[in-house]
Design a protein around this motif. Structure first.
Motif, PDB file in Angstrom:
ATOM      1  N   THR A  12      29.182 -51.711 -19.876  1.00 55.49           N
ATOM      2  CA  THR A  12      29.223 -52.486 -18.643  1.00 55.49           C
ATOM      3  C   THR A  12      28.499 -51.725 -17.546  1.00 55.49           C
ATOM      4  O   THR A  12      28.375 -50.501 -17.590  1.00 55.49           O
ATOM      5  CB  THR A  12      30.668 -52.762 -18.192  1.00 55.49           C
ATOM      6  OG1 THR A  12      31.316 -51.511 -17.966  1.00 55.49           O
ATOM      7  CG2 THR A  12      31.435 -53.547 -19.226  1.00 55.49           C
ATOM      8  N   THR A  13      28.063 -52.453 -16.568  1.00 53.82           N
ATOM      9  CA  THR A  13      27.405 -51.824 -15.428  1.00 53.82           C
ATOM     10  C   THR A  13      28.458 -51.272 -14.472  1.00 53.82           C
ATOM     11  O   THR A  13      29.632 -51.644 -14.528  1.00 53.82           O
ATOM     12  CB  THR A  13      26.529 -52.837 -14.677  1.00 53.82           C
ATOM     13  OG1 THR A  13      27.380 -53.843 -14.114  1.00 53.82           O
ATOM     14  CG2 THR A  13      25.514 -53.486 -15.589  1.00 53.82           C
ATOM     15  N   ARG A  14      28.048 -50.423 -13.595  1.00 57.79           N
ATOM     16  CA  ARG A  14      28.978 -49.887 -12.595  1.00 57.79           C
ATOM     17  C   ARG A  14      29.488 -50.996 -11.682  1.00 57.79           C
ATOM     18  O   ARG A  14      30.645 -51.000 -11.287  1.00 57.79           O
ATOM     19  CB  ARG A  14      28.310 -48.793 -11.782  1.00 57.79           C
ATOM     20  CG  ARG A  14      28.138 -47.533 -12.569  1.00 57.79           C
ATOM     21  CD  ARG A  14      27.580 -46.424 -11.719  1.00 57.79           C
ATOM     22  NE  ARG A  14      27.482 -45.216 -12.517  1.00 57.79           N
ATOM     23  CZ  ARG A  14      26.638 -44.255 -12.281  1.00 57.79           C
ATOM     24  NH1 ARG A  14      25.814 -44.335 -11.262  1.00 57.79           N
ATOM     25  NH2 ARG A  14      26.606 -43.192 -13.050  1.00 57.79           N
ATOM     26  N   LEU A  15      28.616 -51.939 -11.351  1.00 61.53           N
ATOM     27  CA  LEU A  15      29.030 -53.059 -10.511  1.00 61.53           C
ATOM     28  C   LEU A  15      30.124 -53.871 -11.201  1.00 61.53           C
ATOM     29  O   LEU A  15      31.122 -54.233 -10.582  1.00 61.53           O
ATOM     30  CB  LEU A  15      27.832 -53.951 -10.178  1.00 61.53           C
ATOM     31  CG  LEU A  15      28.135 -55.198  -9.347  1.00 61.53           C
ATOM     32  CD1 LEU A  15      28.720 -54.807  -7.990  1.00 61.53           C
ATOM     33  CD2 LEU A  15      26.878 -56.020  -9.158  1.00 61.53           C
ATOM     34  N   ASN A  16      29.946 -54.129 -12.494  1.00 67.48           N
ATOM     35  CA  ASN A  16      30.953 -54.869 -13.251  1.00 67.48           C
ATOM     36  C   ASN A  16      32.267 -54.089 -13.289  1.00 67.48           C
ATOM     37  O   ASN A  16      33.356 -54.663 -13.141  1.00 67.48           O
ATOM     38  CB  ASN A  16      30.441 -55.137 -14.662  1.00 67.48           C
ATOM     39  CG  ASN A  16      31.316 -56.107 -15.428  1.00 67.48           C
ATOM     40  OD1 ASN A  16      32.422 -56.393 -15.024  1.00 67.48           O
ATOM     41  ND2 ASN A  16      30.803 -56.596 -16.536  1.00 67.48           N
ATOM     42  N   GLN A  17      32.203 -52.792 -13.479  1.00 61.71           N
ATOM     43  CA  GLN A  17      33.401 -51.953 -13.499  1.00 61.71           C
ATOM     44  C   GLN A  17      34.122 -51.991 -12.148  1.00 61.71           C
ATOM     45  O   GLN A  17      35.349 -52.081 -12.089  1.00 61.71           O
ATOM     46  CB  GLN A  17      33.040 -50.523 -13.870  1.00 61.71           C
ATOM     47  CG  GLN A  17      32.578 -50.368 -15.298  1.00 61.71           C
ATOM     48  CD  GLN A  17      32.030 -48.979 -15.583  1.00 61.71           C
ATOM     49  OE1 GLN A  17      32.022 -48.098 -14.716  1.00 61.71           O
ATOM     50  NE2 GLN A  17      31.545 -48.783 -16.800  1.00 61.71           N
ATOM     51  N   ARG A  18      33.343 -51.940 -11.058  1.00 62.81           N
ATOM     52  CA  ARG A  18      33.949 -51.987  -9.718  1.00 62.81           C
ATOM     53  C   ARG A  18      34.623 -53.330  -9.473  1.00 62.81           C
ATOM     54  O   ARG A  18      35.712 -53.383  -8.896  1.00 62.81           O
ATOM     55  CB  ARG A  18      32.893 -51.726  -8.649  1.00 62.81           C
ATOM     56  CG  ARG A  18      32.560 -50.280  -8.502  1.00 62.81           C
ATOM     57  CD  ARG A  18      31.654 -50.060  -7.287  1.00 62.81           C
ATOM     58  NE  ARG A  18      30.686 -49.052  -7.644  1.00 62.81           N
ATOM     59  CZ  ARG A  18      29.386 -49.215  -7.713  1.00 62.81           C
ATOM     60  NH1 ARG A  18      28.840 -50.353  -7.392  1.00 62.81           N
ATOM     61  NH2 ARG A  18      28.606 -48.225  -8.077  1.00 62.81           N
TER      62      ARG A  18
END
Length: 59
Positions: free
Chosen positions: A5-11
């Motif tokens: 997952t991307t960092r944006l998705n994780q956030r």
């Protein structure tokens, strides 16, 4: 199985989990919504603070 997952998705996921009371609650709501065919609406009970999934056409 690995998920990337991307960092944006994780956030976004972490933010949603904090709003509903944790990852386990987020998973429960996701499963309920999926069970309703993705047309459910996540609502919060003002008195208890609990989140639940209601049918989209319910008032």
């Amino acid at each position: 199985m690995a998920t990337i997952t991307t960092r944006l998705n994780q956030r976004r996921t972490a933010s949603a989990a904090r709003r509903v009371g944790g990852y386990s609650e987020l998973v429960r709501l996701s499963a309920e919504r999926l069970h309703r065919g993705r047309d459910g609406i996540i609502t919060r009970n003002v008195n208890t603070g609990e989140f639940s999934v209601k049918p989209a056409d319910a008032d």
